[in-house]
Design a protein around this motif. Structure first.
Motif: not given
Length: 205
Positions: A93-94, A127-132, A161-162, A167-169
């Motif tokens: 859908l994205f 462009i980011g990370t899902k870890g942390g 990531s909260m 990744y909603p957008g």
């Protein structure tokens, strides 16, 4: 504002106000909003190599001309049938949401049949990370035992990531970073004021 653009905006608003009008209204609005001509600055050849045919482009980027021609042919065939058997573009859908509704059967991509053809070098990156680091509602970093570590905060890509693995957008990393940065600053300020009160006899009275 050009008349066609005003009409397009009115049609777009009408389609948003009345969902029952269907996707056709939104498609017509998008077509009107799209400029008739785009002024594209001529880019240097080393940045965007181009060729009238895939074979001519292949020689500039160091790939096999026949192989590139087969890749384009396969890509076009999958675009027509509406199914990407290689990378599954347009299945989510994205992908469809950010595609062009005028392009069917998959809004996310279209056939490459008319030159000039361009090539762009793409390197792996992120462009980011899902870890942390795990944090609490004040952006304090949590120890492995679940307790906050005094004086240690994490926000943005330094924190987990909260939204977990989703990744909603666009903006879904920037928004939380700004929000938890604000929460962290407030917590630091309040902690500082509390320490001042406890250490100053005059403030206690």
């Amino acid at each position: 504002m050009p008349t066609t653009r005003r009409r397009g905006e009115r049609a777009l608003l009408d389609g948003l106000r009345r969902p029952s009008s269907g996707a056709n209204t939104l498609r017509r609005a998008a077509a009107r909003l799209r400029p008739a001509r785009l002024a594209i600055a001529k880019a240097p050849a080393w940045l965007f190599p181009q060729g009238r045919e895939p074979g001519g482009l292949a020689g500039q980027i160091g790939v096999d001309p026949a192989g590139l021609a087969r890749s384009v042919e396969r890509f076009n065939a999958m675009a027509v049938q509406g199914r990407d058997e290689d990378f599954h573009k347009g299945e989510s859908l994205f992908d469809r949401y950010y595609g062009d509704p005028n392009v069917q059967p998959i809004p996310a991509w279209h056939r490459c049949t008319k030159g000039p053809f361009y090539a762009v070098r793409i390197d792996a990156g992120d462009i980011g990370t899902k870890g942390g680091l795990l944090t609490d509602v004040h952006a304090r970093v949590l120890h492995v035992d679940g307790q906050p570590i005094a004086g240690l905060y994490a926000i943005g890509n330094s924190a987990a990531s909260m939204m977990g693995r989703t990744y909603p957008g666009a903006g879904s990393t920037i928004g939380p970073a700004m929000t938890f940065g604000y929460l962290a600053a407030n917590h630091i300020k309040n902690q500082s004021l509390m320490i001042q009160r406890l250490s100053s006899p005059s403030l206690l009275t």
